[in-house]
Design an enzyme around this catalytic site. Structure first.
Site, PDB file in Angstrom:
ATOM      1  N   HIS A 149     -13.271  46.871  42.906  1.00 42.97           N
ATOM      2  CA  HIS A 149     -12.029  46.157  43.546  1.00 42.97           C
ATOM      3  C   HIS A 149     -11.342  47.300  44.240  1.00 42.97           C
ATOM      4  CE1 HIS A 149      -9.994  41.815  43.625  1.00 42.97           C
ATOM      5  NE2 HIS A 149     -10.414  42.435  44.740  1.00 42.97           N
ATOM      6  N   ASP A 154      -9.251  36.168  40.993  1.00 43.48           N
ATOM      7  CA  ASP A 154      -9.672  37.454  40.257  1.00 43.48           C
ATOM      8  C   ASP A 154      -9.216  36.705  38.712  1.00 43.48           C
ATOM      9  OD1 ASP A 154      -9.841  39.624  39.080  1.00 43.48           O
ATOM     10  OD2 ASP A 154      -9.396  40.771  40.775  1.00 43.48           O
ATOM     11  N   HIS A 158      -8.190  39.283  36.904  1.00 43.71           N
ATOM     12  CA  HIS A 158      -7.276  40.298  36.757  1.00 43.71           C
ATOM     13  C   HIS A 158      -6.128  40.346  37.708  1.00 43.71           C
ATOM     14  CE1 HIS A 158     -10.970  41.597  34.977  1.00 43.71           C
ATOM     15  NE2 HIS A 158     -10.327  41.856  33.791  1.00 43.71           N
ATOM     16  N   ASP A 190      -4.794  43.173  39.122  1.00 41.86           N
ATOM     17  CA  ASP A 190      -5.023  44.407  39.659  1.00 41.86           C
ATOM     18  C   ASP A 190      -3.541  44.852  40.452  1.00 41.86           C
ATOM     19  OD1 ASP A 190      -7.655  44.206  39.298  1.00 41.86           O
ATOM     20  OD2 ASP A 190      -8.171  43.657  41.211  1.00 41.86           O
ATOM     21  N   HIS A 249      -9.538  50.521  40.354  1.00 41.71           N
ATOM     22  CA  HIS A 249     -10.000  49.162  40.522  1.00 41.71           C
ATOM     23  C   HIS A 249      -8.837  48.040  39.991  1.00 41.71           C
ATOM     24  CE1 HIS A 249     -12.542  47.761  36.998  1.00 41.71           C
ATOM     25  NE2 HIS A 249     -11.638  48.460  36.535  1.00 41.71           N
ATOM     26  N   ASP A 274     -13.108  38.587  43.377  1.00 40.87           N
ATOM     27  CA  ASP A 274     -13.783  39.378  42.386  1.00 40.87           C
ATOM     28  C   ASP A 274     -14.709  38.682  41.744  1.00 40.87           C
ATOM     29  OD1 ASP A 274     -14.373  40.643  40.139  1.00 40.87           O
ATOM     30  OD2 ASP A 274     -12.538  41.816  40.216  1.00 40.87           O
ATOM     31  N   ASP A 318     -15.700  38.577  38.841  1.00 36.93           N
ATOM     32  CA  ASP A 318     -15.300  38.156  37.483  1.00 36.93           C
ATOM     33  C   ASP A 318     -14.336  37.193  37.645  1.00 36.93           C
ATOM     34  OD1 ASP A 318     -12.790  39.503  37.790  1.00 36.93           O
ATOM     35  OD2 ASP A 318     -13.288  41.287  36.949  1.00 36.93           O
ATOM     36  N   GLU A 329     -17.361  43.402  43.169  1.00 32.46           N
ATOM     37  CA  GLU A 329     -17.554  43.782  41.666  1.00 32.46           C
ATOM     38  C   GLU A 329     -18.814  43.259  41.100  1.00 32.46           C
ATOM     39  OE1 GLU A 329     -16.217  45.571  39.470  1.00 32.46           O
ATOM     40  OE2 GLU A 329     -14.229  46.216  40.515  1.00 32.46           O
TER      41      GLU A 329
END
Length: 302
Positions: free
Chosen positions: A102, A125, A127, A129, A142, A229, A231, A274
Site C-alpha cells: 500500500h 482498508d 488499517h 495507514d 505501507h 486494500d 486486507d 496488497e
C-alpha cells in the site's frame, strides 16, 4: 467512468516486511482482469509495470530518522508512479493501479491529485495507514501513505511530484477499519477524518455506510480516488494479504460497496493493493480483486 482504462502495475514489496506482494500485479493479470473489463466494453491499455529498483545493502533504514525502511527506493518508485499516473490522466484515460504493497498509494495520489482542486479519497482498508516515522511500530512505509498524502511525514515522501498535501482530511473516508495504532487514533481525532469501522458497518449495514460516504464526498470534491486494500476484506475471503485482520468486510458486502460506487459515478481513479500470491490459496485473493473490479466498472448479473 471513462471508457478507456490504463492499467499500471507496481511490483512494490519494500513498504512492508513480507515478501511476495511484488507479484501482486502479475497475479491480478493472471486472474483475467483485462478480459473481464473488455467484456464490459472498456478499451484497456496495459502499460506494464513500473520498474522497482532494489535497495543497496546500506539502504534498509534511513540513518537520520532511524524508522523508515527503504525510504530512498520507495520514494524513487513513487516518483515514477506519479509520473505514469499523471500521463494517463493527461491522455484522458482512467488510471487503474495494481499493487504491490500500500505504499504505492503515495505515488498514485501524487499523480492523481494535481488534476483536481478537491480530490476525495475512499480508503477501503483494515488499517488507517496514518502512521509516521515517530508513531509507526515497524517503520514500514505501507502503514504511512495516507498520512504522507495529508502532508504529514518525511519531506522526501510528502513532496513526491513536487507539492504537498495531496488531499485534505475533510475529503477522506476510511471504510472497514479494525486495526489502528494509537498515533493513528490521535491523528484521526485531530484532523476530524471520517472513519467507518467494522462496528459502523455491522450496525448500519454496508448500504447505509456507502450512501453516507458518497453524500459526504460528492458535493465538495471534484474527483474521488478509491484505494482498496484487499486486507479490508475478511481473511476467509481474501487470505493472500500480508497483514490479515479477522472480522473484516465480507465478499458480498464488498461487491455491494463497489456496485454502489459504480452507480454513484464519483470514482475517477482506483488502485487495488496488497495481493500476495505467496500467502494465497490458488490465486483466490487476486480473483476476488478482479471480481470487485468487475462490480466497480459496472458488471451486472442481469
Amino acid at each position: 467512468m471513462k471508457k478507456h482504462i490504463s492499467i499500471i502495475g507496481v511490483p512494490m514489496d519494500l513498504g512492508q516486511s513480507r515478501r511476495g506482494v511484488d507479484m501482486g500485479p502479475s497475479a491480478i493479470r493472471y486472474a483475467g482482469v483485462v478480459e473481464r473489463l473488455e467484456e464490459l466494453e472498456y478499451k484497456i491499455h496495459d502499460r506494464g509495470d513500473i520498474e522497482i529498483g532494489r535497495p543497496g545493502k546500506d539502504e534498509h533504514v534511513l540513518a537520520s530518522d532511524g524508522n523508515l525502511k527503504f525510504l530512498s527506493a520507495v520514494s524513487k518508485a513513487s516518483e515514477k508512479l506519479a509520473s505514469a499516473v499523471d500521463e494517463v490522466i493527461e491522455e484522458g484515460s482512467f488510471p487503474l493501479v495494481f499493487g504491490g504493497d500500500h505504499s504505492i498509494a503515495i505515488g498514485t495520489l501524487a499523480g492523481v491529485s494535481k488534476h483536481y482542486k478537491n480530490l476525495g479519497v475512499i480508503w477501503y482498508d483494515a488499517h488507517g495507514d496514518l502512521n509516521t516515522a515517530d508513531t509507526s511500530p515497524s517503520g514500514n512505509i505501507h502503514g504511512m501513505p495516507l498520512a504522507v498524502s495529508l502532508g504529514i511525514g518525511h519531506p522526501t515522501l510528502t513532496n513526491i511530484a513536487g507539492y504537498t498535501p495531496k488531499v485534505k482530511p475533510e475529503n477522506i473516508v476510511i471504510i472497514g477499519a479494525r486495526s489502528l495504532d494509537e498515533g493513528e487514533r490521535v491523528l484521526i481525532r485531530e484532523k476530524g477524518i471520517k472513519v467507518y469501522t467494522m462496528h459502523e458497518i455491522d450496525r448500519l449495514g454496508m448500504t447505509k455506510v456507502m450512501e453516507e460516504a458518497i453524500d459526504y464526498l460528492k458535493n465538495k470534491t471534484d474527483g474521488v480516488h478509491l484505494s482498496l486494500d484487499l486486507d479490508g476484506l475478511d481473511p476467509s475471503d481474501a487470505p493472500g494479504v500480508g497483514t490479515p485482520v479477522l472480522g473484516g468486510i465480507s465478499y458480498r458486502e464488498s461487491h455491494l460497496a463497489m456496485e454502489i460506487l459504480e452507480e454513484s459515478k464519483i470514482i475517477t481513479s482506483a488502485e487495488f493493493v496488497e495481493v500476495n500470491p505467496i500467502l494465497d490459496h490458488g490465486n483466490s485473493t487476486a480473483t476476488v480483486a478482479v471480481a470487485l473490479m468487475g462490480s466497480l466498472f459496472g458488471e451486472k448479473l442481469l
